[in-house]
Scaffold this active site. Structure first.
Site, mmCIF file in Angstrom:
data_model
loop_
_atom_site.group_PDB
_atom_site.id
_atom_site.type_symbol
_atom_site.label_atom_id
_atom_site.label_comp_id
_atom_site.label_asym_id
_atom_site.label_seq_id
_atom_site.Cartn_x
_atom_site.Cartn_y
_atom_site.Cartn_z
ATOM 1 N N HIS A 183 51.102 36.161 27.103
ATOM 2 C CA HIS A 183 51.085 35.458 28.388
ATOM 3 C C HIS A 183 50.745 36.422 29.531
ATOM 4 O O HIS A 183 50.193 36.022 30.547
ATOM 5 C CB HIS A 183 52.450 34.811 28.674
ATOM 6 N N ASP A 255 45.437 28.722 21.949
ATOM 7 C CA ASP A 255 46.589 28.869 22.821
ATOM 8 C C ASP A 255 46.075 28.697 24.250
ATOM 9 O O ASP A 255 44.871 28.671 24.495
ATOM 10 C CB ASP A 255 47.221 30.247 22.619
#
Length: 493
Positions: A183, A255
């Protein structure tokens, strides 16, 4: 935007998202115009009735819209983000090591999703967590043994798909050996292909053999396969390895492209979408912070790439076709259905169900537990990852006639805590205590002069504090894990 057919084609490869509990008009309109679907997050979920109404609203635009969610159980939950999941996560299930139980847990989770109109669960996480310091996988993994993870992967896929909800095994080719969070940056897994095949790929092979409908890519760099870029942009990973070697024929989902592991590497979400499609991805998860303008920018980037030759139209048509096939498979889950027997509803609303019983089986105790006088419970603050979000955890909701205080490890005063305990035993509750600044020092100081029990609700790894009376592990911090720990410690009535 020129050819409207190209716009619809590009939309058919995108999973968007929207803010709030009610889908805004633009989110519904884009579905009617060809958007593959939306991913739901905690901000979209207030209660089951509201969520079912939201998915029904999306379905008025197109009956086969994909509605996806990250519902892993354990520490990553969207349905129960306000209270914590009534199911243990993968680490606890791996410790119990009962594949029948894992299948039942995932069937129960899938049944709850189907009941509110969700058709794709972005789960299970099938990464083999071989790095104790992994900041983003940890308790989301079934464990560190490839064979055990593979067996539970197959069970989880079978459980979800038995109730008509598509499973999505993640994060290919394996995020378990990383010590960074994709992230925030692009992690590196420095392993050769032989090690990947022995350590990281068996669970994905098991998922494929179990008929998994989707596989999610990892924004990780594997130099032996991907060079300097992430796996999400690697044809060697998505086509040669996943499809060619493992034989996967379903839908490859990325993702979230807003994550720095992808967006920074590509120069933005739009360019990331083009690179992912070119590499072999089919369904592009844009991210959580999405509006109509962002969707249109991504669509324009894809259409422009087809026009200037960076992206072959046939590749985009192939991707959209695989997405349409996934939507056709999930059509059976489009209609709400009753919860399966044994499914857990709102935490605390009734007798413990299958999830609570499973969490109880996962608790491990090393040493001698305090008995008799009620202890002082000290919960140590631990930040959540982006994947987990801010979900309540700990013993608080389950305590009966027990005093609890909350501290920051680096700021806590051991002497003040001893005075507050006034001779009572102390139970120190934490997540990844050994990784927290001041965590090991706090444990050591209290254990030196006090009867101390440490309750670790994160991934314990090999860390074992010295001098404590007992070390208790739950392998997760869900509502179910918390209740199980409180019961084992004798802190409930």
């Amino acid at each position: 935007m020129g050819d409207p057919g190209l716009r619809r084609l590009a939309l058919g490869t995108l999973l968007a998202a929207y803010p709030g509990p009610v889908p805004p008009d633009w989110a519904v309109d884009l579905v009617a115009e060809g958007l593959a679907g939306h991913t739901l997050f905690g901000t979209n979920v207030h209660d089951p009735a509201q969520l079912a109404a939201s998915t029904a609203a999306l379905r008025t635009a197109r009956s086969d819209v994909l509605v996806a969610i990250d519902e892993e159980g354990g520490d990553v939950t969207r349905l129960a983000h306000a209270t914590g999941s009534p199911y243990p996560g993968n680490a606890a299930l791996g410790v119990v090591d009962d594949t029948t139980l894992t299948r039942r847990i995932y069937a129960a989770i899938g049944g709850e999703l189907a009941a509110v109109g969700v058709t794709v669960d972005l789960a299970p996480t099938v990464d083999v967590n071989t790095a104790d310091e992994n900041p983003v996988i940890g308790t989301r993994s079934f464990g560190a043994d490839p064979g055990r993870v593979a067996a539970h992967t197959a069970a989880a896929v079978a459980g979800l798909q038995s109730v008509g909800v598509a499973a999505c095994a993640k994060h290919f080719p394996g995020h378990g050996a990383t010590v960074a969070d994709s992230h925030h940056e692009l992690p590196t897994v420095d392993a050769d292909t032989a090690l990947l095949r022995a350590r990281d790929l068996p669970p994905f092979a098991a998922a494929v053999d179990a008929g998994v409908q989707a596989v999610m890519t990892a924004h990780i760099r594997v130099p032996a396969l991907t060079g300097d870029g992430p796996a999400t942009f690697s044809r060697a990973v998505l086509v040669d390895l996943l499809r060619g070697e493992l034989g996967f024929t379903g839908t490859v989902i990325t993702d979230a492209l807003e994550m720095k592991g992808a967006a920074v590497a590509a120069g933005g979400v739009g360019p990331a979408a083009v690179r992912a499609l070119a590499a072999g991805a089919d369904l592009l998860c844009v991210g959580a912070r999405v509006d109509a303008a962002l969707v249109e920018r991504v669509v324009a980037e894809i259409v422009g790439a087809i026009g200037d030759g960076r992206l072959d139209r046939a590749r985009v048509e192939q991707a959209a076709g695989r997405v349409a096939a996934l939507a056709a498979w999930t059509r059976v889950a489009s209609q709400p259905r009753p919860l399966p027997a044994g499914a857990d509803r709102t935490p605390g609303s009734g007798p413990p169900g299958i999830g609570y019983r499973a969490a109880r089986r996962a608790v491990r105790v090393e040493g001698e537990l305090p008995r008799g006088e009620r202890p002082l419970v000290v919960q140590v603050y631990a930040a959540a990852t982006i994947a987990e979000g801010r979900v309540p955890w700990g013993l608080g909701p389950h305590l009966s006639r027990v005093e609890q205080v909350r501290v920051v490890a680096a700021e806590a005063d051991p002497a003040a805590l001893r005075r507050l305990a006034a001779g009572r035993p102390i139970v120190l509750v934490g997540r990844h205590l050994h990784r927290l600044p001041g965590g090991p020092a706090l444990v050591g100081s209290l254990a030196a002069t006090h009867a101390l029990t440490v309750l670790e609700m994160g991934w314990p790894g090999r860390w074992r504090p010295s001098g404590v009376r007992a070390f208790v592990t739950t392998y997760g911090a869900s509502h179910a894990n918390g209740r199980a720990a409180a019961e084992v410690l004798g802190l409930t009535d």
